[in-house]
Structure formats: C-alpha cells, structure tokens
Design a protein around this motif. Structure first.
Motif, PDB file in Angstrom:
ATOM      1  N   ASP A 281       9.439  10.409  -7.396  1.00 34.03           N
ATOM      2  CA  ASP A 281       9.759   8.985  -7.350  1.00 34.03           C
ATOM      3  C   ASP A 281       8.788   8.264  -8.293  1.00 34.03           C
ATOM      4  O   ASP A 281       7.579   8.251  -8.052  1.00 34.03           O
ATOM      5  CB  ASP A 281       9.588   8.509  -5.892  1.00 34.03           C
ATOM      6  CG  ASP A 281       9.961   7.050  -5.726  1.00 34.03           C
ATOM      7  OD1 ASP A 281      10.382   6.426  -6.716  1.00 34.03           O
ATOM      8  OD2 ASP A 281       9.825   6.548  -4.590  1.00 34.03           O
ATOM      9  N   VAL A 282       9.289   7.658  -9.362  1.00 34.27           N
ATOM     10  CA  VAL A 282       8.392   7.055 -10.358  1.00 34.27           C
ATOM     11  C   VAL A 282       7.821   5.720  -9.885  1.00 34.27           C
ATOM     12  O   VAL A 282       6.736   5.316 -10.311  1.00 34.27           O
ATOM     13  CB  VAL A 282       9.068   6.852 -11.747  1.00 34.27           C
ATOM     14  CG1 VAL A 282       9.541   8.160 -12.317  1.00 34.27           C
ATOM     15  CG2 VAL A 282      10.186   5.852 -11.696  1.00 34.27           C
ATOM     16  N   GLU A 283       8.544   5.040  -9.013  1.00 34.99           N
ATOM     17  CA  GLU A 283       8.198   3.658  -8.634  1.00 34.99           C
ATOM     18  C   GLU A 283       6.748   3.502  -8.129  1.00 34.99           C
ATOM     19  O   GLU A 283       5.991   2.703  -8.679  1.00 34.99           O
ATOM     20  CB  GLU A 283       9.191   3.209  -7.573  1.00 34.99           C
ATOM     21  CG  GLU A 283       9.819   1.861  -7.682  1.00 34.99           C
ATOM     22  CD  GLU A 283      10.335   1.420  -9.029  1.00 34.99           C
ATOM     23  OE1 GLU A 283       9.608   0.652  -9.662  1.00 34.99           O
ATOM     24  OE2 GLU A 283      11.429   1.790  -9.432  1.00 34.99           O
ATOM     25  N   PRO A 284       6.314   4.256  -7.079  1.00 32.66           N
ATOM     26  CA  PRO A 284       4.938   4.075  -6.582  1.00 32.66           C
ATOM     27  C   PRO A 284       3.888   4.501  -7.609  1.00 32.66           C
ATOM     28  O   PRO A 284       2.782   3.943  -7.645  1.00 32.66           O
ATOM     29  CB  PRO A 284       4.872   4.975  -5.340  1.00 32.66           C
ATOM     30  CG  PRO A 284       6.000   5.926  -5.458  1.00 32.66           C
ATOM     31  CD  PRO A 284       7.057   5.256  -6.280  1.00 32.66           C
ATOM     32  N   VAL A 285       4.222   5.468  -8.434  1.00 36.41           N
ATOM     33  CA  VAL A 285       3.272   5.959  -9.432  1.00 36.41           C
ATOM     34  C   VAL A 285       3.091   4.903 -10.529  1.00 36.41           C
ATOM     35  O   VAL A 285       1.967   4.629 -10.980  1.00 36.41           O
ATOM     36  CB  VAL A 285       3.761   7.310 -10.014  1.00 36.41           C
ATOM     37  CG1 VAL A 285       2.827   7.803 -11.102  1.00 36.41           C
ATOM     38  CG2 VAL A 285       3.902   8.330  -8.891  1.00 36.41           C
ATOM     39  N   LEU A 286       4.188   4.288 -10.903  1.00 37.21           N
ATOM     40  CA  LEU A 286       4.116   3.219 -11.899  1.00 37.21           C
ATOM     41  C   LEU A 286       3.303   2.042 -11.360  1.00 37.21           C
ATOM     42  O   LEU A 286       2.463   1.471 -12.075  1.00 37.21           O
ATOM     43  CB  LEU A 286       5.542   2.774 -12.265  1.00 37.21           C
ATOM     44  CG  LEU A 286       5.689   1.714 -13.345  1.00 37.21           C
ATOM     45  CD1 LEU A 286       4.965   2.105 -14.624  1.00 37.21           C
ATOM     46  CD2 LEU A 286       7.168   1.472 -13.645  1.00 37.21           C
ATOM     47  N   ALA A 287       3.498   1.716 -10.093  1.00 36.88           N
ATOM     48  CA  ALA A 287       2.740   0.605  -9.487  1.00 36.88           C
ATOM     49  C   ALA A 287       1.244   0.935  -9.476  1.00 36.88           C
ATOM     50  O   ALA A 287       0.400   0.079  -9.798  1.00 36.88           O
ATOM     51  CB  ALA A 287       3.248   0.341  -8.075  1.00 36.88           C
ATOM     52  N   ALA A 288       0.910   2.175  -9.130  1.00 33.40           N
ATOM     53  CA  ALA A 288      -0.506   2.582  -9.096  1.00 33.40           C
ATOM     54  C   ALA A 288      -1.109   2.552 -10.493  1.00 33.40           C
ATOM     55  O   ALA A 288      -2.257   2.132 -10.689  1.00 33.40           O
ATOM     56  CB  ALA A 288      -0.625   3.984  -8.496  1.00 33.40           C
ATOM     57  N   LEU A 289      -0.327   2.973 -11.465  1.00 27.58           N
ATOM     58  CA  LEU A 289      -0.813   3.015 -12.845  1.00 27.58           C
ATOM     59  C   LEU A 289      -1.017   1.592 -13.389  1.00 27.58           C
ATOM     60  O   LEU A 289      -2.003   1.312 -14.069  1.00 27.58           O
ATOM     61  CB  LEU A 289       0.199   3.784 -13.711  1.00 27.58           C
ATOM     62  CG  LEU A 289      -0.249   4.133 -15.112  1.00 27.58           C
ATOM     63  CD1 LEU A 289      -1.489   5.007 -15.098  1.00 27.58           C
ATOM     64  CD2 LEU A 289       0.885   4.848 -15.864  1.00 27.58           C
ATOM     65  N   ARG A 290      -0.074   0.717 -13.060  1.00 30.34           N
ATOM     66  CA  ARG A 290      -0.194  -0.686 -13.503  1.00 30.34           C
ATOM     67  C   ARG A 290      -1.459  -1.292 -12.909  1.00 30.34           C
ATOM     68  O   ARG A 290      -2.215  -1.994 -13.586  1.00 30.34           O
ATOM     69  CB  ARG A 290       1.065  -1.453 -13.078  1.00 30.34           C
ATOM     70  CG  ARG A 290       1.095  -2.908 -13.467  1.00 30.34           C
ATOM     71  CD  ARG A 290       1.400  -3.159 -14.932  1.00 30.34           C
ATOM     72  NE  ARG A 290       2.739  -2.766 -15.320  1.00 30.34           N
ATOM     73  CZ  ARG A 290       3.148  -2.694 -16.593  1.00 30.34           C
ATOM     74  NH1 ARG A 290       2.322  -2.968 -17.586  1.00 30.34           N
ATOM     75  NH2 ARG A 290       4.373  -2.320 -16.884  1.00 30.34           N
ATOM     76  N   ALA A 291      -1.705  -1.024 -11.629  1.00 27.44           N
ATOM     77  CA  ALA A 291      -2.903  -1.562 -10.966  1.00 27.44           C
ATOM     78  C   ALA A 291      -4.160  -1.023 -11.638  1.00 27.44           C
ATOM     79  O   ALA A 291      -5.126  -1.748 -11.870  1.00 27.44           O
ATOM     80  CB  ALA A 291      -2.877  -1.194  -9.487  1.00 27.44           C
ATOM     81  N   LYS A 292      -4.146   0.255 -11.979  1.00 27.87           N
ATOM     82  CA  LYS A 292      -5.299   0.897 -12.632  1.00 27.87           C
ATOM     83  C   LYS A 292      -5.532   0.273 -14.020  1.00 27.87           C
ATOM     84  O   LYS A 292      -6.675   0.029 -14.406  1.00 27.87           O
ATOM     85  CB  LYS A 292      -5.012   2.389 -12.754  1.00 27.87           C
ATOM     86  CG  LYS A 292      -6.195   3.263 -13.090  1.00 27.87           C
ATOM     87  CD  LYS A 292      -5.741   4.726 -13.046  1.00 27.87           C
ATOM     88  CE  LYS A 292      -6.619   5.623 -13.857  1.00 27.87           C
ATOM     89  NZ  LYS A 292      -7.951   5.811 -13.307  1.00 27.87           N
ATOM     90  N   LEU A 293      -4.438  -0.001 -14.717  1.00 22.14           N
ATOM     91  CA  LEU A 293      -4.535  -0.583 -16.056  1.00 22.14           C
ATOM     92  C   LEU A 293      -5.152  -1.995 -15.995  1.00 22.14           C
ATOM     93  O   LEU A 293      -5.859  -2.426 -16.899  1.00 22.14           O
ATOM     94  CB  LEU A 293      -3.135  -0.649 -16.688  1.00 22.14           C
ATOM     95  CG  LEU A 293      -3.048  -0.890 -18.179  1.00 22.14           C
ATOM     96  CD1 LEU A 293      -3.581   0.308 -18.934  1.00 22.14           C
ATOM     97  CD2 LEU A 293      -1.598  -1.147 -18.603  1.00 22.14           C
ATOM     98  N   ASN A 294      -4.854  -2.702 -14.891  1.00 24.77           N
ATOM     99  CA  ASN A 294      -5.357  -4.080 -14.753  1.00 24.77           C
ATOM    100  C   ASN A 294      -6.755  -4.172 -14.172  1.00 24.77           C
ATOM    101  O   ASN A 294      -7.276  -5.263 -13.996  1.00 24.77           O
ATOM    102  CB  ASN A 294      -4.380  -4.889 -13.884  1.00 24.77           C
ATOM    103  CG  ASN A 294      -3.088  -5.163 -14.635  1.00 24.77           C
ATOM    104  OD1 ASN A 294      -3.096  -5.239 -15.865  1.00 24.77           O
ATOM    105  ND2 ASN A 294      -1.994  -5.281 -13.919  1.00 24.77           N
ATOM    106  N   GLU A 295      -7.337  -3.013 -13.833  1.00 19.74           N
ATOM    107  CA  GLU A 295      -8.672  -3.011 -13.207  1.00 19.74           C
ATOM    108  C   GLU A 295      -9.713  -3.672 -14.096  1.00 19.74           C
ATOM    109  O   GLU A 295      -9.647  -3.487 -15.314  1.00 19.74           O
ATOM    110  CB  GLU A 295      -9.115  -1.563 -12.926  1.00 19.74           C
ATOM    111  CG  GLU A 295      -8.749  -1.107 -11.521  1.00 19.74           C
ATOM    112  CD  GLU A 295      -8.988   0.396 -11.352  1.00 19.74           C
ATOM    113  OE1 GLU A 295      -9.643   1.015 -12.204  1.00 19.74           O
ATOM    114  OE2 GLU A 295      -8.480   0.925 -10.345  1.00 19.74           O
TER     115      GLU A 295
END
Ligand code: ATR
Length: 295
Positions: A281-295
C-alpha cells in the motif's frame, strides 16, 4: 560493575545476532553515485514491515567503473535484487541476461532481479508515474499530454504513458532530434515531437516535466499560455519546496500541481512487487516520506 558487564555482553550478543540475521536475510541494494540522499531504503523498509517480508535493503555507493563487480558481489552474498539509479541505468541495461519489453524501449533499467543465475532487468519508473497520476484521479486516457524533455527520464516513461491511450502524446525538447528519436520508436501510436517554441500556441490537459531544469531552479522555456491551458502540471523531481516548474504553474492558476514523490514511491512499489510478489500500500509510505521530507 557486574550488571554493567552483563548488560554490555547482552548488547554484544544482540548486535551479533542482528548482524547475523541481516546477513541471512534476502539482500537488496540501490546502486548509485551519489547515493547518500536516496529515500529507497526508508521506503522498502516500510513496505517490508507492512507486508511482513524479511528483507534487508541498503544503499551502496558504487565507483563509476565498478558497477558490474558491485552487482556480482551482491549476487554472491544473498542478493535477490537491486534498484539502479544515476548514472548506472544504461550500464544495468547492458548487463542483463533478460529484459522486459518496457526496459528494451527505455534503453535503461532501474530494477534488477537475480534468479537461477539470470539477471533480469525491468524499468518501473513509467508505471510509478502513471500510478501516481491515477492516484490523483488524473485521467490520461483521451487526454492531450505534453512531456517536456527527451533524456533518460523522459524515455523511461513514454511506453507507460502511451499504454494509457492518451489522445496525443507530445514530446517537446530543446534538442528536437532527441524527441524525434523517441517518437520514432512508437510508429503506430499518437505521438509527436516538437521544439518548445512549437508548443507556444497549443493546448494540453497534462504537462509533465522530465527535464533536469527544475533542479537548478531555472524556468523552462515554455509559454505561460501553454502552461495555463493544462489542468495538471507534474514535475518528475521532488524537493522540500515546490520546484520552479510547479511554482510557475501554480502562479498561473493551474489546478493540480504535483511533484514526483509519489512517482518515487510508485516505482519502488512496482520493484517490490517484482521481487516479493506482493504489492504494498503506497499511501501510508508516501505520507511518512512526505513528513520526513518536511522535517
Ligand atoms: P535525465 O536522465 O535526468 O533525463 P538527461 O538525459 O541529461 O538527464 O536529460 C536532461 C533533459 O533535460 C534533456 O531533455 C535536456 O534537453 P537536451 O536534450 O536538449 O539536452 C533537458 N535540459 C537540460 N537543461 C535544459 C535547459 N536549460 N533548457 C531546456 N532543456 C534542458
């Protein structure tokens, strides 16, 4: 003191067990140069947790003349597959024993699978892009699509875009001959090659940036009126802040402005499926990655 010694010993044993466990796991790598910035280990680790797969995926910085030996070393050490990024995608293509049809058309490989002594090469960039557009409910079928650029990045997605049956796929490039060479690969499809200037009075539904211009912060030589005609602008690259292309599109009122982070996760998901036979499922992984990118 005794407690300290026991705890140190305990940690040592755990470390050894963890190291041994990761050596016994199926091994995957992403090969590139540079590679430190790669998000692929993060993505694949989350995919593995989600689908309960026991794998170890790491980055590997490869010297420019060491690609083949890096692949062979991985195969000899429990390697089951690898992703390949710049500048090795063409070398990976040349190294494969077998290739998917889409890899043959792209002339490049981003996914290697090692099985029964065979190196199989595929490219999942195109399907990653298309799946991300579809995830955003952007319909490619019967649409007028403009692809900017005719380098490796553009070439890698043309087959997947055409498979969605757009009304017309236009490739615009600074060097027209490179766009023409790609169009020629698909003689029976609705595809044309133009210069940027040629696109000035044309309208498109979806405009995709596959040039390297956005990364340097410069503007593409594409007319405002052409950009404005689209409902969607997609930049295949991503960064923390919106790219110059997406800023330009947003300022002109383009409705959907999407960066390439979803494409990155999408191509990883397609690679993961090739290796592990399960689509995460790409959705939760994309959300986690976006959050990491915005850190
Ligand atoms: P990649 O593998 O990332 O696609 P590439 O093969 O070097 O990298 O291709 C870069 C793309 O960006 C090409 O389409 C290139 O245009 P040319 O084929 O004419 O070189 C395009 N590009 C790079 N800098 C550009 C610029 N300043 N203006 C317009 N296009 C540019």
């Amino acid at each position: 003191m005794a407690a300290f010694l026991f705890s140190s010993f305990h940690n040592y044993v755990n470390l050894q067990l963890n190291t041994q466990a990761s050596i016994l796991m199926d091994q995957y790598r992403v090969f590139g140069n540079p590679i430190a910035q790669s998000k692929s280990p993060f993505i694949h680790q989350l995919f593995a947790e989600q689908t309960k797969q026991n794998i170890n995926y790491e980055t590997e910085l490869v010297a420019l003349d060491q690609f083949t030996s890096a692949v062979n070393k991985l195969i000899a050490n429990q390697g089951k597959g690898a992703n390949v990024t710049a500048p090795f995608k063409e070398q990976a293509f040349a190294l494969c024993d077998e290739l998917s049809e889409r890899a043959k058309l792209a002339g490049a490989v981003n996914t290697l699978t090692f099985s029964n002594g065979i190196i199989y090469g595929d490219t999942t960039d195109g399907v990653g892009l298309v799946n991300d557009l579809l995830r955003h409910e952007i319909q490619l079928q019967s649409s007028k699509v403009l692809l900017l650029g005719a380098g490796g990045a553009a070439k890698g997605v043309v087959q997947a875009l055409l498979a969605q049956a757009p009304d017309l796929l236009t490739i615009a490039n600074r060097t027209l001959s490179k766009a023409q060479a790609i169009a020629k690969q698909y003689p029976n499809e609705n595809i044309q090659a133009l210069t940027f200037a040629d696109t000035e009075h044309l309208a498109f539904d979806i405009i995709i940036n596959a040039t390297s211009v956005g990364l340097s912060g410069g503007n593409l030589p594409i007319a405002d009126q052409t950009l404005k005609s689209a409902h969607t602008c997609y930049d295949m690259v991503y960064q923390k802040e919106p790219t110059a292309f997406l800023k330009q599109a947003k300022a002109l009122g383009v409705k959907n402005n999407i960066d390439g982070l979803g494409m990155l996760v999408g191509q990883a998901a397609a690679s993961f499926e090739l290796w592990r036979n399960t689509y995460p499922d790409v959705e939760p992984v994309l959300a986690a990655l976006r959050a990491k990118l915005n850190e």
